[in-house]
Design a protein around this motif. Structure first.
Motif, mmCIF file in Angstrom:
data_model
loop_
_atom_site.group_PDB
_atom_site.id
_atom_site.type_symbol
_atom_site.label_atom_id
_atom_site.label_comp_id
_atom_site.label_asym_id
_atom_site.label_seq_id
_atom_site.Cartn_x
_atom_site.Cartn_y
_atom_site.Cartn_z
ATOM 1 N N PRO A 23 0.836 -1.208 0.000
ATOM 2 C CA PRO A 23 0.000 0.000 0.000
ATOM 3 C C PRO A 23 0.866 1.252 0.000
ATOM 4 O O PRO A 23 1.999 1.254 0.486
ATOM 5 N N ARG A 24 0.313 2.319 -0.567
ATOM 6 C CA ARG A 24 1.036 3.598 -0.586
ATOM 7 C C ARG A 24 1.146 4.136 0.834
ATOM 8 O O ARG A 24 0.294 3.901 1.673
ATOM 9 N N THR A 25 2.200 4.895 1.035
ATOM 10 C CA THR A 25 2.422 5.508 2.336
ATOM 11 C C THR A 25 2.174 7.011 2.211
ATOM 12 O O THR A 25 2.001 7.540 1.114
ATOM 13 N N GLU A 26 2.197 7.696 3.325
ATOM 14 C CA GLU A 26 2.036 9.146 3.325
ATOM 15 C C GLU A 26 3.117 9.796 2.466
ATOM 16 O O GLU A 26 2.864 10.786 1.769
ATOM 17 N N GLU A 27 4.312 9.254 2.507
ATOM 18 C CA GLU A 27 5.434 9.793 1.730
ATOM 19 C C GLU A 27 5.162 9.720 0.222
ATOM 20 O O GLU A 27 5.596 10.573 -0.539
ATOM 21 N N ASP A 28 4.419 8.687 -0.204
ATOM 22 C CA ASP A 28 4.092 8.540 -1.625
ATOM 23 C C ASP A 28 3.238 9.694 -2.137
ATOM 24 O O ASP A 28 3.216 9.969 -3.331
ATOM 25 N N TYR A 29 2.509 10.348 -1.259
ATOM 26 C CA TYR A 29 1.607 11.427 -1.642
ATOM 27 C C TYR A 29 2.191 12.816 -1.366
ATOM 28 O O TYR A 29 1.488 13.812 -1.463
ATOM 29 N N LYS A 30 3.455 12.884 -1.041
ATOM 30 C CA LYS A 30 4.073 14.160 -0.671
ATOM 31 C C LYS A 30 4.341 14.994 -1.915
ATOM 32 O O LYS A 30 5.010 14.559 -2.844
ATOM 33 N N LEU A 31 3.817 16.219 -1.916
ATOM 34 C CA LEU A 31 4.069 17.150 -3.005
ATOM 35 C C LEU A 31 5.321 17.964 -2.691
ATOM 36 O O LEU A 31 5.811 17.957 -1.561
ATOM 37 N N MET A 32 5.804 18.683 -3.685
ATOM 38 C CA MET A 32 6.994 19.524 -3.462
ATOM 39 C C MET A 32 6.679 20.554 -2.381
ATOM 40 O O MET A 32 5.575 21.084 -2.311
ATOM 41 N N ASP A 33 7.652 20.820 -1.548
ATOM 42 C CA ASP A 33 7.499 21.756 -0.441
ATOM 43 C C ASP A 33 7.474 23.197 -0.923
ATOM 44 O O ASP A 33 8.018 23.527 -1.978
ATOM 45 N N TYR A 34 6.894 24.046 -0.091
ATOM 46 C CA TYR A 34 6.907 25.485 -0.320
ATOM 47 C C TYR A 34 8.366 25.922 -0.481
ATOM 48 O O TYR A 34 9.229 25.543 0.303
ATOM 49 N N GLY A 35 8.629 26.697 -1.523
ATOM 50 C CA GLY A 35 9.982 27.200 -1.757
ATOM 51 C C GLY A 35 10.852 26.306 -2.629
ATOM 52 O O GLY A 35 11.935 26.721 -3.035
ATOM 53 N N ALA A 36 10.387 25.096 -2.930
ATOM 54 C CA ALA A 36 11.169 24.214 -3.807
ATOM 55 C C ALA A 36 11.187 24.799 -5.217
ATOM 56 O O ALA A 36 10.229 25.441 -5.654
ATOM 57 N N PRO A 138 -7.157 15.883 -9.829
ATOM 58 C CA PRO A 138 -6.160 16.841 -10.264
ATOM 59 C C PRO A 138 -5.144 17.101 -9.151
ATOM 60 O O PRO A 138 -5.428 16.910 -7.975
ATOM 61 N N THR A 139 -3.982 17.549 -9.552
ATOM 62 C CA THR A 139 -2.999 18.088 -8.618
ATOM 63 C C THR A 139 -2.694 19.497 -9.093
ATOM 64 O O THR A 139 -2.501 19.719 -10.285
ATOM 65 N N LEU A 140 -2.699 20.426 -8.154
ATOM 66 C CA LEU A 140 -2.493 21.837 -8.478
ATOM 67 C C LEU A 140 -1.240 22.357 -7.786
ATOM 68 O O LEU A 140 -0.989 22.017 -6.631
ATOM 69 N N TYR A 141 -0.501 23.164 -8.513
ATOM 70 C CA TYR A 141 0.644 23.875 -7.960
ATOM 71 C C TYR A 141 0.505 25.338 -8.344
ATOM 72 O O TYR A 141 0.042 25.648 -9.444
ATOM 73 N N ILE A 142 0.937 26.225 -7.450
ATOM 74 C CA ILE A 142 1.101 27.621 -7.812
ATOM 75 C C ILE A 142 2.599 27.907 -7.715
ATOM 76 O O ILE A 142 3.220 27.664 -6.672
ATOM 77 N N ASN A 147 10.240 31.037 -9.785
ATOM 78 C CA ASN A 147 10.340 29.604 -10.103
ATOM 79 C C ASN A 147 10.183 28.708 -8.875
ATOM 80 O O ASN A 147 10.551 27.551 -8.909
ATOM 81 N N LYS A 148 9.641 29.246 -7.784
ATOM 82 C CA LYS A 148 9.504 28.455 -6.562
ATOM 83 C C LYS A 148 8.047 28.131 -6.273
ATOM 84 O O LYS A 148 7.145 28.929 -6.558
ATOM 85 N N VAL A 149 7.847 26.945 -5.692
ATOM 86 C CA VAL A 149 6.506 26.495 -5.312
ATOM 87 C C VAL A 149 5.970 27.396 -4.202
ATOM 88 O O VAL A 149 6.628 27.604 -3.181
ATOM 89 N N LYS A 150 4.767 27.913 -4.414
ATOM 90 C CA LYS A 150 4.106 28.767 -3.424
ATOM 91 C C LYS A 150 2.907 28.068 -2.785
ATOM 92 O O LYS A 150 2.461 28.445 -1.711
ATOM 93 N N TYR A 151 2.380 27.036 -3.467
ATOM 94 C CA TYR A 151 1.185 26.345 -2.980
ATOM 95 C C TYR A 151 1.061 25.047 -3.758
ATOM 96 O O TYR A 151 1.419 24.978 -4.936
#
Length: 174
Positions: A23-36, A138-142, A147-151
């Motif tokens: 089964p997938r873990t919480e880590e499998d669903y981790k999106l890029m962090d703020y500021g990446a 969907p997966t959304l990024y702002i 060039n950095k992830v804000k959301y």
């Protein structure tokens, strides 16, 4: 000649490793962090399959990773259209689709867009960089002009417009 099930699958057992379901873990669903730093994405802007473009993040950019058979994706589109209407040229919204990425799929995506109008750019890509970790649609990024992830957000919610509107408003005021 009698073929048993064992004879038919023998090749696969000899050449492939068979693993139990994990089964997938919480880590499998981790999106890029703020500021990446957001990885570059290249593809063709629909409907012009002849020109490869690279997203440049010159404006505050909302990335919407979607596909046409995804009910939550379809529900998110009117919220994103509304966001585009409110902010017009202040932001860029790009719907990224890795399903209809070849010219032969043009009729399928046109039919979808006739049923579900999208008022922002649609980028058709071969590969979504793995750093975006798209496992849910969907997966959304702002992404900011730096060039950095804000959301980031996975899936759909009824108050999607309000959530995105609050974030975009704050980021444009910075």
């Amino acid at each position: 000649q009698e073929n048993t099930m064992e004879d038919m699958v023998k090749f696969y057992f000899e050449h492939y490793e068979i693993k139990d379901f994990e089964p997938r873990t919480e880590e499998d669903y981790k999106l890029m962090d703020y500021g990446a730093i957001a990885p570059t994405i290249e593809g063709e802007l629909f409907p012009d399959y002849s020109k490869n473009v690279e997203i440049d993040f010159k404006k505050l950019t909302v990335l919407d990773f979607w596909y046409s058979s995804c009910t939550p994706c379809i529900k998110a589109i009117p919220h994103l259209n509304r966001l585009k209407e409110k902010y017009k040229d202040q932001i860029e919204i790009i719907g990224i689709n890795d399903v209809y990425r070849v010219p032969k799929d043009k009729a399928k995506i046109e039919a979808f867009l006739n049923r579900t109008p999208i008022d922002y750019h649609v980028l058709l890509v071969d590969i979504i960089p793995k750093e975006y970790n798209i496992v849910v649609y969907p997966t959304l990024y702002i992404i900011g002009k730096d060039n950095k992830v804000k959301y980031s957000k996975m899936s759909y919610s009824e108050d999607l417009f309000e959530q995105l509107d609050n974030v975009v408003q704050k980021l444009l005021e910075e």
